[in-house]
Design a protein around this motif. Structure first.
Motif, PDB file in Angstrom:
ATOM      1  N   ASN A 159       0.831  -1.197   0.000  1.00 20.77           N
ATOM      2  CA  ASN A 159       0.000   0.000   0.000  1.00 20.77           C
ATOM      3  C   ASN A 159       0.871   1.255   0.000  1.00 20.77           C
ATOM      4  OD1 ASN A 159      -1.981  -1.888   0.244  1.00 20.77           O
ATOM      5  ND2 ASN A 159      -2.442  -1.425   2.395  1.00 20.77           N
ATOM      6  N   LEU A 196       5.157   3.781   2.346  1.00 20.65           N
ATOM      7  CA  LEU A 196       4.990   2.524   1.617  1.00 20.65           C
ATOM      8  C   LEU A 196       4.929   1.359   2.589  1.00 20.65           C
ATOM      9  CD1 LEU A 196       7.728   3.159  -1.053  1.00 20.65           C
ATOM     10  CD2 LEU A 196       5.272   3.517  -1.326  1.00 20.65           C
ATOM     11  N   SER A 197       4.205   0.327   2.200  1.00 22.78           N
ATOM     12  CA  SER A 197       4.192  -0.861   3.049  1.00 22.78           C
ATOM     13  C   SER A 197       4.276  -2.110   2.178  1.00 22.78           C
ATOM     14  CB  SER A 197       2.924  -0.894   3.901  1.00 22.78           C
ATOM     15  OG  SER A 197       1.810  -1.151   3.086  1.00 22.78           O
ATOM     16  N   GLY A 198       4.466  -3.231   2.828  1.00 22.55           N
ATOM     17  CA  GLY A 198       4.490  -4.516   2.134  1.00 22.55           C
ATOM     18  C   GLY A 198       5.678  -4.638   1.197  1.00 22.55           C
ATOM     19  N   MET A 199       5.483  -5.411   0.121  1.00 22.83           N
ATOM     20  CA  MET A 199       6.567  -5.682  -0.822  1.00 22.83           C
ATOM     21  C   MET A 199       7.093  -4.393  -1.455  1.00 22.83           C
ATOM     22  SD  MET A 199       6.469  -8.509  -3.823  1.00 22.83           S
ATOM     23  CE  MET A 199       5.620  -9.804  -2.951  1.00 22.83           C
ATOM     24  N   ALA A 238       7.567  -1.705   0.025  1.00 29.08           N
ATOM     25  CA  ALA A 238       8.577  -1.143   0.920  1.00 29.08           C
ATOM     26  C   ALA A 238       9.842  -1.987   0.927  1.00 29.08           C
ATOM     27  CB  ALA A 238       8.013  -1.047   2.329  1.00 29.08           C
ATOM     28  N   SER A 239       9.662  -3.317   0.908  1.00 29.21           N
ATOM     29  CA  SER A 239      10.844  -4.163   1.076  1.00 29.21           C
ATOM     30  C   SER A 239      11.592  -4.375  -0.234  1.00 29.21           C
ATOM     31  CB  SER A 239      10.461  -5.500   1.705  1.00 29.21           C
ATOM     32  OG  SER A 239       9.484  -6.153   0.943  1.00 29.21           O
ATOM     33  N   LEU A 240      10.895  -4.310  -1.350  1.00 29.81           N
ATOM     34  CA  LEU A 240      11.583  -4.521  -2.628  1.00 29.81           C
ATOM     35  C   LEU A 240      11.639  -3.262  -3.480  1.00 29.81           C
ATOM     36  CD1 LEU A 240      10.045  -7.930  -3.728  1.00 29.81           C
ATOM     37  CD2 LEU A 240      12.320  -7.528  -2.840  1.00 29.81           C
ATOM     38  N   GLN A 293      11.527   0.062  -2.477  1.00 29.17           N
ATOM     39  CA  GLN A 293      12.032   1.307  -1.890  1.00 29.17           C
ATOM     40  C   GLN A 293      13.291   1.819  -2.592  1.00 29.17           C
ATOM     41  OE1 GLN A 293      10.142   2.116   1.321  1.00 29.17           O
ATOM     42  NE2 GLN A 293      11.800   2.463   2.754  1.00 29.17           N
ATOM     43  N   ARG A 294      14.184   0.858  -2.905  1.00 30.97           N
ATOM     44  CA  ARG A 294      15.479   1.222  -3.473  1.00 30.97           C
ATOM     45  C   ARG A 294      15.322   1.967  -4.796  1.00 30.97           C
ATOM     46  NH1 ARG A 294      18.295  -2.042  -6.844  1.00 30.97           N
ATOM     47  NH2 ARG A 294      16.737  -3.613  -6.426  1.00 30.97           N
ATOM     48  N   GLN A 310       0.979  -6.144   5.957  1.00 30.71           N
ATOM     49  CA  GLN A 310       1.835  -5.174   5.276  1.00 30.71           C
ATOM     50  C   GLN A 310       2.340  -4.129   6.247  1.00 30.71           C
ATOM     51  OE1 GLN A 310       0.192  -3.380   1.876  1.00 30.71           O
ATOM     52  NE2 GLN A 310      -0.331  -5.303   0.900  1.00 30.71           N
ATOM     53  N   TYR A 311       1.733  -4.100   7.421  1.00 32.57           N
ATOM     54  CA  TYR A 311       2.090  -3.059   8.388  1.00 32.57           C
ATOM     55  C   TYR A 311       2.813  -3.648   9.584  1.00 32.57           C
ATOM     56  CZ  TYR A 311      -1.009  -0.192   5.598  1.00 32.57           C
ATOM     57  OH  TYR A 311      -1.581   0.480   4.555  1.00 32.57           O
ATOM     58  N   VAL A 325       5.638  -6.637  10.207  1.00 36.18           N
ATOM     59  CA  VAL A 325       5.360  -6.880   8.796  1.00 36.18           C
ATOM     60  C   VAL A 325       5.584  -8.371   8.540  1.00 36.18           C
ATOM     61  CG1 VAL A 325       6.098  -6.399   6.437  1.00 36.18           C
ATOM     62  CG2 VAL A 325       6.003  -4.554   8.106  1.00 36.18           C
ATOM     63  N   SER A 342      11.171 -13.853  -0.280  1.00 36.90           N
ATOM     64  CA  SER A 342      10.840 -12.604   0.429  1.00 36.90           C
ATOM     65  C   SER A 342      10.181 -12.900   1.771  1.00 36.90           C
ATOM     66  CB  SER A 342       9.983 -11.676  -0.424  1.00 36.90           C
ATOM     67  OG  SER A 342       9.077 -12.387  -1.196  1.00 36.90           O
ATOM     68  N   ASP A 345      12.864   0.769   8.200  1.00 38.69           N
ATOM     69  CA  ASP A 345      12.590   2.210   8.217  1.00 38.69           C
ATOM     70  C   ASP A 345      11.735   2.508   9.458  1.00 38.69           C
ATOM     71  OD1 ASP A 345       9.939   1.633   7.617  1.00 38.69           O
ATOM     72  OD2 ASP A 345      10.037   2.349   5.549  1.00 38.69           O
ATOM     73  N   GLN A 368       9.077  -1.131   8.213  1.00 40.09           N
ATOM     74  CA  GLN A 368       9.206  -1.893   6.974  1.00 40.09           C
ATOM     75  C   GLN A 368      10.664  -2.305   6.796  1.00 40.09           C
ATOM     76  OE1 GLN A 368       6.648  -2.724   5.026  1.00 40.09           O
ATOM     77  NE2 GLN A 368       5.082  -1.426   5.975  1.00 40.09           N
ATOM     78  N   LEU A 369      10.867  -3.593   6.522  1.00 39.46           N
ATOM     79  CA  LEU A 369      12.219  -4.071   6.247  1.00 39.46           C
ATOM     80  C   LEU A 369      12.549  -3.647   4.817  1.00 39.46           C
ATOM     81  CD1 LEU A 369      14.670  -5.737   7.140  1.00 39.46           C
ATOM     82  CD2 LEU A 369      13.513  -7.763   6.295  1.00 39.46           C
ATOM     83  N   THR A 370      13.501  -2.736   4.680  1.00 38.66           N
ATOM     84  CA  THR A 370      13.682  -2.110   3.366  1.00 38.66           C
ATOM     85  C   THR A 370      14.683  -2.844   2.483  1.00 38.66           C
ATOM     86  OG1 THR A 370      15.371  -0.662   4.256  1.00 38.66           O
ATOM     87  CG2 THR A 370      13.122   0.188   4.242  1.00 38.66           C
ATOM     88  N   ASN A 371      15.340  -3.859   3.010  1.00 38.40           N
ATOM     89  CA  ASN A 371      16.265  -4.594   2.135  1.00 38.40           C
ATOM     90  C   ASN A 371      15.985  -6.105   2.186  1.00 38.40           C
ATOM     91  OD1 ASN A 371      17.284  -4.689   4.738  1.00 38.40           O
ATOM     92  ND2 ASN A 371      19.427  -4.588   4.103  1.00 38.40           N
ATOM     93  N   ALA A 372      14.740  -6.438   1.893  1.00 37.34           N
ATOM     94  CA  ALA A 372      14.311  -7.823   2.000  1.00 37.34           C
ATOM     95  C   ALA A 372      14.446  -8.575   0.676  1.00 37.34           C
ATOM     96  CB  ALA A 372      12.868  -7.878   2.498  1.00 37.34           C
ATOM     97  N   SER A 373      15.568  -8.421   0.006  1.00 33.75           N
ATOM     98  CA  SER A 373      15.814  -9.199  -1.211  1.00 33.75           C
ATOM     99  C   SER A 373      17.313  -9.228  -1.457  1.00 33.75           C
ATOM    100  CB  SER A 373      15.114  -8.570  -2.414  1.00 33.75           C
ATOM    101  OG  SER A 373      15.901  -7.503  -2.927  1.00 33.75           O
ATOM    102  N   MET A 413      18.690  -8.227  -4.001  1.00 28.15           N
ATOM    103  CA  MET A 413      19.106  -7.017  -4.702  1.00 28.15           C
ATOM    104  C   MET A 413      19.524  -5.947  -3.696  1.00 28.15           C
ATOM    105  SD  MET A 413      16.272  -6.731  -7.691  1.00 28.15           S
ATOM    106  CE  MET A 413      14.913  -7.087  -6.602  1.00 28.15           C
ATOM    107  N   ASP A 414      19.010  -6.105  -2.443  1.00 24.64           N
ATOM    108  CA  ASP A 414      19.190  -5.036  -1.463  1.00 24.64           C
ATOM    109  C   ASP A 414      19.997  -5.455  -0.240  1.00 24.64           C
ATOM    110  OD1 ASP A 414      17.059  -3.028  -2.608  1.00 24.64           O
ATOM    111  OD2 ASP A 414      16.129  -4.991  -2.597  1.00 24.64           O
TER     112      ASP A 414
END
Lengths: 150, 791
Positions: free
Chosen positions: A86, A113-116, A118-120, A122-123, B44-45, B109, B287, B702, B706-711, B713-714
């Protein structure tokens, strides 16, 4: 995420304002929009298809134009939901005249941002939002060129 | 006992053939008749109240078999925590329910809201996307130090200040404060030991089924300890009789701790399989792994180390906030306490130690044991402080260590070393590993090179880490007195087949450690038979009597010792059978190189013939039962204490802050070694994960949780080309209290490596005049550059 910038449009503030407040033009200028439905005076239901780097999705949600101060300022609020996450945004938009024929638009706001997303996403969000903003303004410019000066 | 020289040999791993040829059998490979597949609806939250979960549209989707939400499970227990830690005032830790599906509010999350079961995985995923969740977002907290402040959002409404526990160990704080006041020099560090994602190559996978005819469940699980999962799930979560549940962990692709714990999905799938009368399988997506596999570390610490005028440590004071995440995972409470505070003696004679740990709930993924588990955090703290003190006092860091080491003791002729923090070390020769490390690195020469480099405008640094770990987890009585809710022994059943082939059933699961080779070497050596006449069976609760699993570098020292006990029983019985056959007294029989011989004669009988006689007992002692088959349990007398010395040599680019690892020397003393190649491989892997923490890895949240490097790629994983060839050395100080004299090697690399790297970088910066005390891991170019510019 902070979303801020400015853009110079070749039209006077009243004309820019009128264009932005018109649902039909809004539907044409917002990138990725596939459906826009009026639900109130300044509220809309929307469907947007957007690709954000590694993830893409169809966003459904509400758009709202708030704190209207014609023709100089308003706030764009968006709550968009999708399977990839979202997004919640409140962006303050200021229109100020430059000379007699131009308008400088300054926008500043926060996107959550939330969910994927945010995690994928954001970058790449910075880059993507830059592209989308540029698209928005160049679409808007084209619309302004089409309509005669008021 | 006899030996045929298999112990100590670098035999290639027998299990690798199936792994390298694609014949491994993992949980996700298992497809059962009438198989269904599950997908989850996840939050998601980081923190939100669930207003409505609408599954009506999803239920109409093609292939959907069933959908359950939190409201369907309000009467089902949550997953338990296996270790009770008490508050300083004696109150029991706060352990709020960790539900299988959330009904009221989501706390991180990825928290599970609904499970969707369908005919195919694609249908399950599509339908999960059609479940509509309405949230009321709540303010969240991700930082442990902020979470304990008044006014912080509460992760659990009934846990004040988000404190699960506050805990203290060591000497009274007044005594430590007094010693610190009198110290000639105090070095202080405030630092973060950052959160890590475990990243096992095989994502977690479960397949659960229920047979109405026998009323039995079977759960296939990618677990490090299937028996423990069965115990926790049956007795604490679902209330199913244990004998009605079979838990199998087939091949498992790495765990690093993250597959020890009893996860909600295991119990939920088992519950669902009976509800729908069909097997249910779920395999985590990558993920989901990032968001759900229990994370590691995440400590915020302030520590002071006091020295007298001669550089002797006089006191250590530690205050840590340990982030536990949103719920208490299985061993989460013991990691920052009994696996962390108890290591604060390090290798030093520090007379006064006080360690104070607050365990804190936050709106993040639960944190639990990850390779090293508490011990890397303790080592990081001690080794950073002592290297920093060396710089601050202008004493050579190796010299400062020699001044403070506990003198050598073998635990036999000299007693074990009683620490100030509960543990008693078994045996050690700490100056030995440092001396060897200094020789290997050619210390005087690298210091000279460092000076020369500084003269030429280059930043070269040398960093040390001399670590100790408590492994061989664990003596049941000791851990029981410290709050562990289980015994930590191991079982082994050795079955000699009529033809003399040997099947070994061990409770130590193997998921990368090479047990199928190492354990077979031990058995074949002790029985004087061929390696390929021994089969190691593990991971099936119906085949193996019991097992506490694989973690805490315990398999060989605890599981291997249980095997030795069974082998001793086999040889003893074999002697009686041989005596009867050879018409001698059992006392006169000796067993060597696979032969039972009458002492002082050439009359002998082979192991195979004794085995056959045991199963075809035509000529047999009257008072002896047939068969050659023994089961044993081994409960260790103490932890084992491997130790070592790691030395890093780095160069830091002045312009960019980029760190280049030039050399890495690792001298590890893991006690006796069964297979040096496997030990070296374990240490290599451990070093890579330890250096990974220092230079590359780190989970980044953040402020919205939110976990901002969950892949991939990050999240930066270490790669082969990030490393020089490791220079490995070894020393052997046998463990005095287990029959193999082994100590454990699985975690050594991870425990020792990170501080050596960071110390080397700090040393490099000091050589250029940048008197930096700390740089937050991972040491990215940006952080190092800022440290240089800001200093």
């Amino acid at each position: 995420m902070q979303l801020a910038g400015k853009y110079l449009l070749h039209a006077a503030p009243p004309k820019v304002w009128a264009t932005l407040m018109n649902m039909d033009t809004l539907a044409k200028v917002v990138p990725g929009i596939s459906r826009l439905e009026k639900t109130g005076d300044h509220t809309f239901k929307s469907i947007l298809d957007i690709k954000l780097g590694p993830v893409s999705g169809s966003f459904t949600g509400n758009l709202q134009l708030d704190d209207l101060q014609e023709p100089s300022a308003f706030t764009l609020k968006a709550q968009q939901n999708s399977r990839i996450g979202n997004a919640n945004a409140a962006i303050k938009i200021n229109l100020s005249p430059v000379g007699t024929d131009d308008t400088e638009i300054v926008f500043d706001g926060d996107v959550k941002l939330s969910g994927m997303l945010a995690s994928l996403g954001q970058r790449v969000m910075g880059g993507v939002s830059n592209t989308l903003t540029k698209q928005f303004f160049s679409n808007l410019e084209k619309e302004l060129e089409k309509t005669p000066a008021s | 006992m006899s030996t045929n020289g298999l112990i100590g040999r670098a035999i290639k791993r027998v299990e690798d053939k199936r792994f390298l040829t694609g014949h491994g059998n993992y949980t996700d490979d298992i497809v059962l008749p009438k198989q269904t597949y599950a997908s989850f609806v996840r939050s998601q939250y980081a923190h939100a109240r669930l207003l409505n979960v609408d599954t009506s549209a999803a239920k109409e989707m093609p292939g959907v078999v069933a959908i359950y939400t939190g409201t369907d499970l309000v009467d089902v227990n949550g997953v338990p925590c296996g270790w009770q830690v008490n508050f300083k005032n004696g109150d029991t830790m706060k352990e709020p329910k960790h539900p299988l599906l959330v009904a009221d509010k989501v706390r991180h999350v990825g928290d599970a809201i609904a499970i969707v079961i369908a005919e195919t995985i694609e249908q399950a995923t599509d339908a999960a996307e059609a479940v509509m969740v309405e949230y009321e977002e709540l303010p969240c907290v991700v930082d442990a130090a902020k979470a304990v402040q008044s006014g912080a959002p509460l992760v659990h409404d009934d846990v004040p200040n988000n404190k699960s526990f506050d805990w203290v160990l060591g000497n009274p704080i007044e005594e430590v404060n007094e010693a610190m006041r009198k110290a000639a020099h105090v070095s202080t560090l405030e630092f973060v030991n950052q959160r890590l994602v475990p990243n096992a190559i095989e994502p977690r996978s479960y397949n659960s089924s229920y047979d109405p005819a026998t009323e039995k469940y079977t759960l296939y699980t990618s677990s490090q300890n299937p028996h423990l999962i069965r115990l926790l799930m049956c007795a604490f979560v679902l209330g199913i009789p244990e004998h009605k549940v079979r838990v199998v962990s087939p091949d498992v692709g790495g765990g690093f701790g993250s597959k020890i714990f009893h996860y909600t999905e295991e119990a939920l799938l088992t519950w669902c399989s009976k509800k729908i009368g069909r097997p249910v399988k779920w395999t985590s997506e990558r993920s989901e792994s990032f968001l759900l596999d229990a994370h590691g570390r995440d400590h915020i610490t302030k520590a002071d180390m006091g020295f007298d005028a001669n550089g002797k440590i006089v006191a250590l004071r530690v205050k840590t906030y340990a982030n536990l995440g949103a719920y208490l995972s299985t061993f989460s409470s013991c990691v920052p306490t009994y696996l962390h505070g108890t290591l604060m003696q390090g290798l030093y004679t520090t007379p006064k130690i006080n360690v104070d740990v607050t365990g804190v709930f936050t709106n993040t993924t639960p944190v639990d044991a990850y390779r090293g588990a508490g011990r890397p955090e303790a080592t990081y703290l001690l080794e950073r402080l002592i290297d920093l003190a060396a710089l601050e006092m202008n004493i050579d860091p190796a010299d400062l260590r020699f001044r403070n080491f506990i003198p050598p003791f073998d635990g036999v002729n000299q007693p074990g070393y009683q620490t100030q923090v509960a543990l008693q070390y078994d045996s050690g020769n700490y100056e030995g590993v440092l001396k060897k490390g200094l020789e290997m690195v050619n210390y005087a020469e690298v210091r000279r090179e460092q000076q020369e480099a500084a003269h030429n405008g280059k930043l070269v640094g040398i960093g040390f880490s001399t670590y100790i770990e408590a492994c061989g987890i664990a003596p049941s009585a000791i851990v029981g007195s410290l709050g562990c809710r289980a015994g930590l022994f191991e079982s082994a059943h050795v079955r000699v087949q009529p033809t003399g082939k040997v099947s070994v059933y061990t409770g130590s699961h193997s998921h990368g450690q090479g047990h199928e080779t190492t354990f077979a070497q031990v058995v074949a050596d002790k029985l004087g038979i061929n390696l390929n006449d021994v089969e190691i069976i593990h991971g099936d609760s119906e085949a193996v009597a019991f097992g506490m699993g694989t973690y805490g570098s315990r398999s060989l020292s605890v599981g291997g010792s249980a095997i030795i006990k069974s082998i001793e029983k086999i040889i003893e019985k074999g002697k009686k059978i041989a005596a009867h056959k050879l018409e001698a007294s059992a006392d006169d029989i000796e067993f060597s190189s696979g032969k039972f011989t009458v002492k002082g004669t050439d009359k002998s009988i082979g192991f195979g013939e004794v085995a056959l006689t045991a199963y075809v007992p035509h000529v047999y002692p009257k008072d002896l039962e047939p068969g050659l088959d023994f089961s044993s349990f081994y409960d260790p007398a103490n932890f084992t204490y491997p130790f070592g010395c790691h030395i890093a040599v780095v160069e830091v680019d002045k312009e960019t802050g980029k760190v280049s690892l030039k050399r890495f020397i690792a001298v590890d003393d893991v006690g006796n070694v069964i297979n040096p190649m496997i030990v070296e491989g374990q240490i290599h892997g451990g070093l890579v994960q330890g250096i990974g923490q220092a230079l590359f890895e780190g989970a980044e949240y953040d402020e919205n949780g939110q976990l901002t490097n969950a892949s991939y790629m990050d999240y930066c994983m270490p790669r082969a080309d990030d490393f020089p060839m490791f220079e490995m050395g070894s020393q052997v100080t046998p463990c005095p209290h287990n029959p193999l004299g082994v100590k454990g090697a699985g975690e050594a690399g991870t425990i020792g490596a990170a501080p050596a790297i960071v110390n080397a970088v700090i040393d490099a910066l000091w050589s250029g005049g940048h008197k930096v005390k700390d740089i937050r891991m991972p040491l990215t170019s940006e952080r190092v550059w800022h440290a240089m510019v800001d200093a």
